[in-house]
Write a protein that holds these residues in place. Structure first.
Motif, short mmCIF file in Angstrom:
data_model
loop_
_atom_site.label_atom_id
_atom_site.label_comp_id
_atom_site.label_asym_id
_atom_site.label_seq_id
_atom_site.Cartn_x
_atom_site.Cartn_y
_atom_site.Cartn_z
N GLU A 148 29.90 -16.15 39.71
CA GLU A 148 31.10 -15.43 40.10
C GLU A 148 31.34 -15.52 41.61
OE1 GLU A 148 33.47 -13.74 38.17
OE2 GLU A 148 32.49 -15.02 36.71
N LYS A 152 34.87 -17.44 42.79
CA LYS A 152 35.86 -16.63 43.51
C LYS A 152 35.95 -17.03 44.99
CE LYS A 152 35.68 -12.65 40.42
NZ LYS A 152 37.03 -12.93 39.90
N SER A 228 39.69 -17.54 38.32
CA SER A 228 38.89 -16.73 39.24
C SER A 228 39.63 -16.42 40.53
CB SER A 228 37.58 -17.45 39.57
OG SER A 228 36.79 -17.62 38.43
#
Length: 230
Positions: A148, A152, A228
């Motif tokens: 993640e 991102k 994302s």
């Protein structure tokens, strides 16, 4: 340019300070970074274009066949310096990587006119897309938090050509409840080299490592990165 960091050689058998000449290097493989200087890359691109499309006035050493449809179209173009501009664009977008240059040249070789060439100017060649897809598998294979962080951060940094300030990236990631991030080094580690540190005046920044990858992210070639987006 070739760069490599190699450990010292060791003797396979030493007795009383006598080296028997059997030397070995205690590693299984070596990573070597190859980089083609801009002038040499332009010379290669010119050679490859004339090898495929005939004499284009580039004065390369290629064995030149009769001019192709694309070669004739380039020579008859009303634009200023279309052939030299093509050489410079391919060389610049290769970032010193001969594999990327060849992929871009293969895309050019498939066209038959300046109009076709212009229509595909912003298209990423399939081998480059496949290269990026394959590389990002390492990111997707990470534990959830590192994955993640990487996705991102890449999506955020891709919004600007010169990347994003590290402190801003950290704040944005924390807003997504990704806790425990203390430094830009953790972001760089999670992104596996897809984001690089750049030295500029003001706050330290991270940016996508080249414009081919920036275009890949901007044009949504990878849906997971697009989903994302911060």
């Amino acid at each position: 340019m070739v760069s490599a960091r190699c450990p010292p050689l060791y003797s396979a058998n030493t007795q009383d300070s006598h080296i028997d000449g059997s030397l070995y290097e205690p590693y299984e493989h070596v990573n070597i970074r190859l980089w083609v200087p801009p002038q040499a890359m332009e010379a290669f691109v010119a050679w490859d274009l004339e090898r495929e499309h005939g004499d284009l006035g580039l004065k390369s050493s290629a064995r030149k066949p009769p001019q192709s449809a694309l070669g004739e179209s380039l020579l008859s173009s009303q634009e200023s310096r279309p052939i030299q501009a093509l050489v410079e664009r391919i060389a610049a977008n290769s970032y010193g990587n001969i594999g990327i240059a060849r992929a871009r040249l293969d895309l050019v070789h498939e066209t038959e006119s300046c109009e076709d060439l212009d229509a595909r100017k912003e298209q990423l060649p399939a081998p480059i897309v496949a290269l990026f897809d394959c590389g990002l598998e390492r990111i997707l294979a990470q534990p959830k938090q590192q994955r993640e962080i990487a996705l991102k951060a890449i999506a955020a940094a891709a919004r600007y050509d010169d990347g994003e300030a590290i402190e801003d990236l950290l704040d944005q990631l924390r807003d997504f409840d990704i806790s425990g991030i203390r430094s830009g080094e953790e972001i760089v580690e999670a992104t596996k080299g897809w984001l690089v540190d750049i030295m500029v005046e003001g706050p330290q920044r991270l940016k996508l490592y080249n414009k081919n990858f920036l275009f890949y992210v901007e044009q949504r070639y990878h849906r997971t990165i697009h989903r994302s987006s911060i």
